[in-house]
Every structure is written in C-alpha cells, then in structure tokens.
Design a protein around this motif. Structure first.
Motif, PDB file in Angstrom:
ATOM      1  N   UNK A   1       0.854  -1.204   0.000  1.00 45.31           N
ATOM      2  CA  UNK A   1       0.000   0.000   0.000  1.00 45.31           C
ATOM      3  C   UNK A   1       0.882   1.243   0.000  1.00 45.31           C
ATOM      4  N   UNK A   2       0.593   2.150  -0.904  1.00 46.30           N
ATOM      5  CA  UNK A   2       1.345   3.405  -1.012  1.00 46.30           C
ATOM      6  C   UNK A   2       0.827   4.333   0.082  1.00 46.30           C
ATOM      7  N   UNK A   3       1.439   4.279   1.265  1.00 44.84           N
ATOM      8  CA  UNK A   3       0.852   5.089   2.358  1.00 44.84           C
ATOM      9  C   UNK A   3       1.898   5.957   3.026  1.00 44.84           C
ATOM     10  N   UNK A   4       3.109   6.046   2.436  1.00 44.34           N
ATOM     11  CA  UNK A   4       4.115   6.867   3.136  1.00 44.34           C
ATOM     12  C   UNK A   4       4.900   7.665   2.092  1.00 44.34           C
ATOM     13  N   UNK A   5       5.854   8.419   2.571  1.00 42.47           N
ATOM     14  CA  UNK A   5       6.652   9.265   1.654  1.00 42.47           C
ATOM     15  C   UNK A   5       7.530   8.391   0.764  1.00 42.47           C
ATOM     16  N   UNK A   6       7.561   7.085   1.058  1.00 38.45           N
ATOM     17  CA  UNK A   6       8.435   6.213   0.241  1.00 38.45           C
ATOM     18  C   UNK A   6       7.671   5.615  -0.944  1.00 38.45           C
ATOM     19  N   UNK A   7       6.461   6.144  -1.183  1.00 38.24           N
ATOM     20  CA  UNK A   7       5.722   5.826  -2.405  1.00 38.24           C
ATOM     21  C   UNK A   7       5.384   4.344  -2.558  1.00 38.24           C
ATOM     22  N   UNK A   8       5.279   3.659  -1.435  1.00 41.82           N
ATOM     23  CA  UNK A   8       4.847   2.253  -1.476  1.00 41.82           C
ATOM     24  C   UNK A   8       5.990   1.267  -1.605  1.00 41.82           C
ATOM     25  N   UNK A   9       7.192   1.771  -1.872  1.00 37.37           N
ATOM     26  CA  UNK A   9       8.346   0.867  -2.025  1.00 37.37           C
ATOM     27  C   UNK A   9       8.641   0.165  -0.699  1.00 37.37           C
ATOM     28  N   UNK A  10       8.452   0.897   0.416  1.00 39.47           N
ATOM     29  CA  UNK A  10       8.673   0.280   1.731  1.00 39.47           C
ATOM     30  C   UNK A  10       7.746  -0.911   1.925  1.00 39.47           C
ATOM     31  N   UNK A  11       6.497  -0.718   1.557  1.00 45.13           N
ATOM     32  CA  UNK A  11       5.495  -1.785   1.728  1.00 45.13           C
ATOM     33  C   UNK A  11       5.782  -2.938   0.768  1.00 45.13           C
ATOM     34  N   UNK A  12       6.123  -2.594  -0.474  1.00 44.74           N
ATOM     35  CA  UNK A  12       6.405  -3.639  -1.472  1.00 44.74           C
ATOM     36  C   UNK A  12       7.562  -4.519  -1.029  1.00 44.74           C
ATOM     37  N   UNK A  13       8.634  -3.886  -0.614  1.00 45.66           N
ATOM     38  CA  UNK A  13       9.824  -4.677  -0.254  1.00 45.66           C
ATOM     39  C   UNK A  13       9.585  -5.492   1.017  1.00 45.66           C
ATOM     40  N   UNK A  14       8.787  -4.946   1.914  1.00 45.87           N
ATOM     41  CA  UNK A  14       8.544  -5.681   3.170  1.00 45.87           C
ATOM     42  C   UNK A  14       7.715  -6.931   2.911  1.00 45.87           C
ATOM     43  N   UNK A  15       6.955  -6.929   1.797  1.00 46.58           N
ATOM     44  CA  UNK A  15       6.097  -8.083   1.491  1.00 46.58           C
ATOM     45  C   UNK A  15       6.807  -9.053   0.555  1.00 46.58           C
ATOM     46  N   UNK A  16       7.401  -8.509  -0.514  1.00 48.79           N
ATOM     47  CA  UNK A  16       7.957  -9.408  -1.539  1.00 48.79           C
ATOM     48  C   UNK A  16       9.224 -10.103  -1.036  1.00 48.79           C
ATOM     49  N   UNK A  17       9.943  -9.465  -0.099  1.00 47.81           N
ATOM     50  CA  UNK A  17      11.211 -10.014   0.394  1.00 47.81           C
ATOM     51  C   UNK A  17      10.988 -10.916   1.611  1.00 47.81           C
ATOM     52  N   UNK A  18       9.963 -11.737   1.600  1.00 48.47           N
ATOM     53  CA  UNK A  18       9.764 -12.619   2.748  1.00 48.47           C
ATOM     54  C   UNK A  18      10.840 -13.707   2.739  1.00 48.47           C
ATOM     55  N   UNK A  19      11.235 -14.206   3.910  1.00 44.08           N
ATOM     56  CA  UNK A  19      12.294 -15.218   3.970  1.00 44.08           C
ATOM     57  C   UNK A  19      11.817 -16.569   3.430  1.00 44.08           C
ATOM     58  N   UNK A  20      12.768 -17.370   3.049  1.00 45.70           N
ATOM     59  CA  UNK A  20      12.469 -18.724   2.545  1.00 45.70           C
ATOM     60  C   UNK A  20      11.575 -19.452   3.555  1.00 45.70           C
ATOM     61  N   UNK A  21      10.562 -20.119   3.063  1.00 51.00           N
ATOM     62  CA  UNK A  21       9.679 -20.884   3.948  1.00 51.00           C
ATOM     63  C   UNK A  21       8.437 -20.120   4.361  1.00 51.00           C
ATOM     64  N   UNK A  22       8.411 -18.786   4.036  1.00 52.94           N
ATOM     65  CA  UNK A  22       7.209 -18.004   4.371  1.00 52.94           C
ATOM     66  C   UNK A  22       6.739 -17.316   3.087  1.00 52.94           C
ATOM     67  N   UNK A  23       6.075 -18.079   2.220  1.00 56.30           N
ATOM     68  CA  UNK A  23       5.701 -17.520   0.901  1.00 56.30           C
ATOM     69  C   UNK A  23       4.520 -16.544   0.993  1.00 56.30           C
ATOM     70  N   UNK A  24       4.632 -15.418   0.281  1.00 57.15           N
ATOM     71  CA  UNK A  24       3.501 -14.486   0.162  1.00 57.15           C
ATOM     72  C   UNK A  24       3.409 -14.054  -1.308  1.00 57.15           C
ATOM     73  N   UNK A  25       2.302 -14.381  -1.957  1.00 57.43           N
ATOM     74  CA  UNK A  25       2.106 -13.918  -3.338  1.00 57.43           C
ATOM     75  C   UNK A  25       1.916 -12.402  -3.273  1.00 57.43           C
TER      76      UNK A  25
END
Ligand code: RP5
Length: 175
Positions: A102-126
């Motif tokens: 969600x684009x909800x901060x001054x970082x234009x959603x990149x913070x949210x994107x990276x926090x979701x897509x970069x999940x560790x091995x064994x914890x998959x999130x589409x």
C-alpha cells in the motif's frame, strides 16, 4: 457489462435473500487508512460472489490480534487471506496469503512492497503491484477456483467479457 453479468450469475449463492454463507476469504490491513486501496479486493470478491470478511489487523499495533486472527483462520473456514501492507500472517497460517503493498508513506509504497515481496524462505507471500488490490481479488478467485469449477467458470466469463470490453473501446477509438 462485466458487473451486470457477474451479478446475474450470483443468484442462489446467498445473494438472493438466502442466509449469508460463512466467509471464505479474509481481507486484512494494518490500518483503516489502507481501506481506500483494499476496498477494491472486496469489490472483486463481491462481484464473483465470494463471501469474505474485512478486518483491521495490525502487526505493529495489535500483534496479539494479528496472531490470533491468523492462527484461527483455517479453523474458521477461511481458504485464503489477502493482507494489505503486510504479509507477516503467512508464518502463522497454512493458508495462501496474497500481499498488497500500500502506497501510504513518503516512500511511495516501495517500503510496503519490499517488506512483502522479500519474505524469507519458507514463508511464501504472493505479491501484487503497489495499490493493486483488484489483482489481489482476481488472483484470490483464481486460487479458490482451482477447487471450485463454478467460480472458475465465472472467472473465464469475466476474462471473456473484459476482452470484449477492451476490444469495443479500441474499435471506438479507431473509428
Ligand atoms: C501500516 O502503516 C498500515 O497498514 C498503513 O499502511 C501505514 C500507516 O498507518 P496509519 O498511520 O495511517 O494508521 O502499518
């Protein structure tokens, strides 16, 4: 056209005065400020006749609630979770989790994107595109559709209608 057809196909699935059926999908988000984005997932699920619930569940502000929500999701009959601005629940449930940055901060959603897509091995999130809760809803329908022929048939119809709508608009532009 697409929504009208979808609604016409919903009779008998709890949308014609019959008692509502239990939610199959949980749409959760960390704050009500995410709702303007996450509502699009709910619109899609409603159009496809998929009963769902919408909850504010914050990993940062209400971690205990997030844990209990995720841990009980399967036993409550949920089949999939769409998580706005966070995918941490994926470590607490065996259900498929679709993360919506969600684009909800001054970082234009990149913070949210990276926090979701970069999940560790064994914890998959589409993960879908930033703010694209519509695609989260459509992907959820496709995932449930793997075990629900009626739902998959509605997805095929939606794709056909959408293609026709795009072609009509293209022809109008060229005429
Ligand atoms: C996240 O922090 C929320 O999901 C939201 O995307 C963001 C800002 O939350 P608010 O300060 O608007 O409540 O945890």
């Amino acid at each position: 056209v697409v929504e009208a057809r979808m609604n016409s196909m919903l009779v008998g699935r709890g949308y014609d005065g019959q008692p509502a059926i239990p939610p199959r999908i949980g749409i959760i988000m960390g704050s009500d400020s995410d709702l303007p984005v996450m509502k699009d997932a709910s619109k899609i699920l409603t159009m496809f006749g998929v009963p769902h619930e919408v909850r504010i569940v914050s990993a940062h502000r209400t971690p205990e609630l997030m844990c209990s929500y995720a841990a009980s999701a399967r036993d409550r009959g949920l089949q999939l979770i769409i998580a706005g601005a966070g995918g941490m629940v994926a470590s607490l449930t065996p259900l498929p989790v679709i993360g919506v940055p969600v684009r909800s901060s001054s970082l234009d959603g990149m913070d949210s994107l990276l926090s979701i897509v970069q999940m560790p091995r064994g914890v998959p999130v589409a993960t879908v595109a930033i703010n694209n809760a519509t695609n989260a809803g459509l992907l959820a329908v496709r995932i449930l559709g793997a075990g629900d022929p009626d739902l998959l048939a509605r997805m095929s119809q939606y794709q056909e209608d959408t293609r026709e709508e795009v072609l009509r608009k293209a022809e109008k532009l060229q005429s």
